[in-house]
Design a protein around this motif. Structure first.
Motif, PDB file in Angstrom:
ATOM      1  N   LEU A  58       9.423  12.824 -47.382  1.00  0.00           N
ATOM      2  CA  LEU A  58       8.698  14.002 -48.211  1.00  0.00           C
ATOM      3  C   LEU A  58       8.186  15.111 -47.268  1.00  0.00           C
ATOM      4  O   LEU A  58       7.531  14.628 -46.322  1.00  0.00           O
ATOM      5  N   ASN A  59       8.485  16.275 -47.484  1.00  0.00           N
ATOM      6  CA  ASN A  59       7.741  17.420 -46.687  1.00  0.00           C
ATOM      7  C   ASN A  59       6.374  17.616 -47.152  1.00  0.00           C
ATOM      8  O   ASN A  59       6.281  18.283 -48.242  1.00  0.00           O
ATOM      9  N   ARG A  60       5.265  16.749 -46.491  1.00  0.00           N
ATOM     10  CA  ARG A  60       4.072  16.989 -47.135  1.00  0.00           C
ATOM     11  C   ARG A  60       3.233  18.227 -46.796  1.00  0.00           C
ATOM     12  O   ARG A  60       3.424  18.770 -45.878  1.00  0.00           O
ATOM     13  N   ARG A  61       2.404  18.765 -47.782  1.00  0.00           N
ATOM     14  CA  ARG A  61       1.605  19.913 -47.846  1.00  0.00           C
ATOM     15  C   ARG A  61       0.327  19.494 -47.235  1.00  0.00           C
ATOM     16  O   ARG A  61      -0.136  18.473 -47.252  1.00  0.00           O
ATOM     17  N   GLY A  75      -2.659  20.618 -51.675  1.00  0.00           N
ATOM     18  CA  GLY A  75      -1.196  20.371 -51.201  1.00  0.00           C
ATOM     19  C   GLY A  75      -0.649  18.953 -51.527  1.00  0.00           C
ATOM     20  O   GLY A  75       0.383  18.461 -51.946  1.00  0.00           O
ATOM     21  N   SER A  76      -1.663  17.640 -51.440  1.00  0.00           N
ATOM     22  CA  SER A  76      -1.567  16.572 -51.742  1.00  0.00           C
ATOM     23  C   SER A  76      -1.293  16.476 -53.456  1.00  0.00           C
ATOM     24  O   SER A  76      -0.364  15.636 -53.584  1.00  0.00           O
ATOM     25  N   ARG A 121       0.112  18.607 -55.262  1.00  0.00           N
ATOM     26  CA  ARG A 121       1.442  19.150 -55.497  1.00  0.00           C
ATOM     27  C   ARG A 121       2.617  18.426 -55.194  1.00  0.00           C
ATOM     28  O   ARG A 121       3.546  18.329 -55.762  1.00  0.00           O
ATOM     29  N   ASP A 122       2.119  17.526 -53.978  1.00  0.00           N
ATOM     30  CA  ASP A 122       3.297  16.691 -53.422  1.00  0.00           C
ATOM     31  C   ASP A 122       3.515  15.679 -54.278  1.00  0.00           C
ATOM     32  O   ASP A 122       4.773  15.051 -54.158  1.00  0.00           O
ATOM     33  N   SER A 143       6.581  16.725 -56.197  1.00  0.00           N
ATOM     34  CA  SER A 143       7.491  17.613 -55.247  1.00  0.00           C
ATOM     35  C   SER A 143       8.745  17.010 -55.149  1.00  0.00           C
ATOM     36  O   SER A 143       8.922  15.762 -55.311  1.00  0.00           O
ATOM     37  N   ASP A 145      10.839  18.029 -52.474  1.00  0.00           N
ATOM     38  CA  ASP A 145      11.010  18.630 -51.349  1.00  0.00           C
ATOM     39  C   ASP A 145      11.153  17.680 -50.128  1.00  0.00           C
ATOM     40  O   ASP A 145      10.063  17.361 -49.532  1.00  0.00           O
ATOM     41  N   TYR A 146      12.428  17.134 -49.987  1.00  0.00           N
ATOM     42  CA  TYR A 146      12.629  15.832 -49.179  1.00  0.00           C
ATOM     43  C   TYR A 146      13.596  16.251 -47.916  1.00  0.00           C
ATOM     44  O   TYR A 146      14.256  17.311 -48.037  1.00  0.00           O
TER      45      TYR A 146
END
Length: 340
Positions: free
Chosen positions: A16-19, A24-25, A27-28, A31, A33-34
């Motif tokens: 996972l592309n973490r924020r 951000g956590s 929203r992850d 998410s 978005d990998y």
């Protein structure tokens, strides 16, 4: 028939592309978005019975991931992998009966028990008969005087003593293949020598196949007949140790502490080398804030002693160290296409 057969082996992870931050956590959590990380990327090799193979590369190269697939801990994403004719992740119990594993940061010994009790438990787990177990213990005692540690609890052992015991534990059931992942990490020279003796003799006596991962070049030189180099998950070199010696055998790093050290000291030193030897491609010169200058020297072009004599004669050198070329430099030379 090879004891280990690997063909087009790959292991990919979805990460996972973490924020950043609390928002951000949160929203992850939702998410998608990998990204795909290719830990091992399409490698192929065979390892024959009785070989000691150095399996090396920088951190993150894919060494431990490959070993985890060989031991059955991880399932490959694609490709073929056979160890002793078995698919490790499908036949984990059968595979475990014929392999030994040592991870430098972990132990398979029981923390609160005396060492000998851990060995006896492993004897029962692997169903080693009493006569074979007695013979194995006698061999270990002869090689590294292990009996002196029998009645100490594992938690009271030094790092070097524990590693000796962990390596012994990996060989108790006389496996066909042993995987050693950083077995000498953090150990002093004397303990390293004992561990190398143990590994070498057990290989000679039982023709055990050994796959060794390490960042210590001296381990490779002392034990391995063959070296496999990985970088970023890909196999970039696979050949005899004699050919690898051409990559780093002629290179040494000379570390010089010059006091007092000024910003212009490094350039003055580099200019002195250039004018004295007229061979700029024989050196790589760098420094750190503490006043150490590092000179990586190709001794096939300029002898280390000549560089040291020049430094001692022209600069206020307060300390000297000589080191092997770093693993990163070995990898760099492979990429640069150094002929072997």
């Amino acid at each position: 028939m090879p004891v280990i057969q690997i063909e087009n082996l790959s292991k990919h992870f979805r990460v996972l592309n973490r924020r950043e931050g609390l928002v951000g956590s949160l929203r992850d959590l939702f998410s998608t978005d990998y990204r795909t990380v290719k830990a091992v990327d399409d490698i192929s090799l065979n390892i024959e019975p009785g070989e000691i193979v150095g399996y090396i590369g920088p951190n993150g190269a894919g060494k431990s991931t490959t070993i985890k697939m060989m031991t059955g801990v991880l399932q490959p994403s694609s490709g073929t992998l056979l160890v002793n004719g078995n698919v490790p992740f499908k036949n984990r119990k059968k595979n475990a009966q014929n392999i030994g594993v040592v991870f430098g940061q972990r132990t398979q010994l029981w923390w609160d028990l005396p060492v000998i009790e851990s060995f006896k438990i492993l004897k029962e787990i692997y169903r080693v008969d009493a006569e074979t177990f007695k013979a194995q213990m006698a061999t270990f005692n002869k090689l590294v005087d292990l009996e002196a540690l029998y009645h100490k609890s594992v938690r009271s052992l030094s790092l070097g003593q524990r590693m000796l015991c962990d390596i012994t534990a990996a060989f108790v059931h006389n496996p066909r293949v042993v995987f050693l992942d950083e077995p000498t990490i953090g150990l002093d020279i004397a303990v390293k020598a004992r561990i190398r003796t143990l590994i070498r003799e057990l290989n000679n006596q039982h023709q055990t196949t050994i796959v060794l991962t390490t960042h210590d070049i001296s381990d490779i030189e002392a034990l391995c007949q063959r070296v496999v180099i990985l970088d970023k998950g890909r196999l970039i070199f696979d050949d005899a140790i004699q050919k690898v010696n051409y990559l780093f055998g002629a290179f040494r790093t000379l570390r010089l502490q010059i006091f007092p050290f000024a910003p212009e000291t490094l350039s003055a030193f580099a200019n002195k080398l250039d004018s004295a030897f007229n061979c700029p491609d024989a050196f790589t010169v760098s420094s750190d804030e503490s006043g150490w200058i590092e000179v990586t020297i190709d001794q096939a072009k300029v002898p280390l002693r000549d560089v040291l004599n020049l430094a001692m004669g022209d600069f206020p050198v307060s300390d000297v160290q000589i080191a092997e070329i770093s693993m990163g430099s070995v990898i760099q030379k492979v990429y640069e296409g150094v002929k072997v």
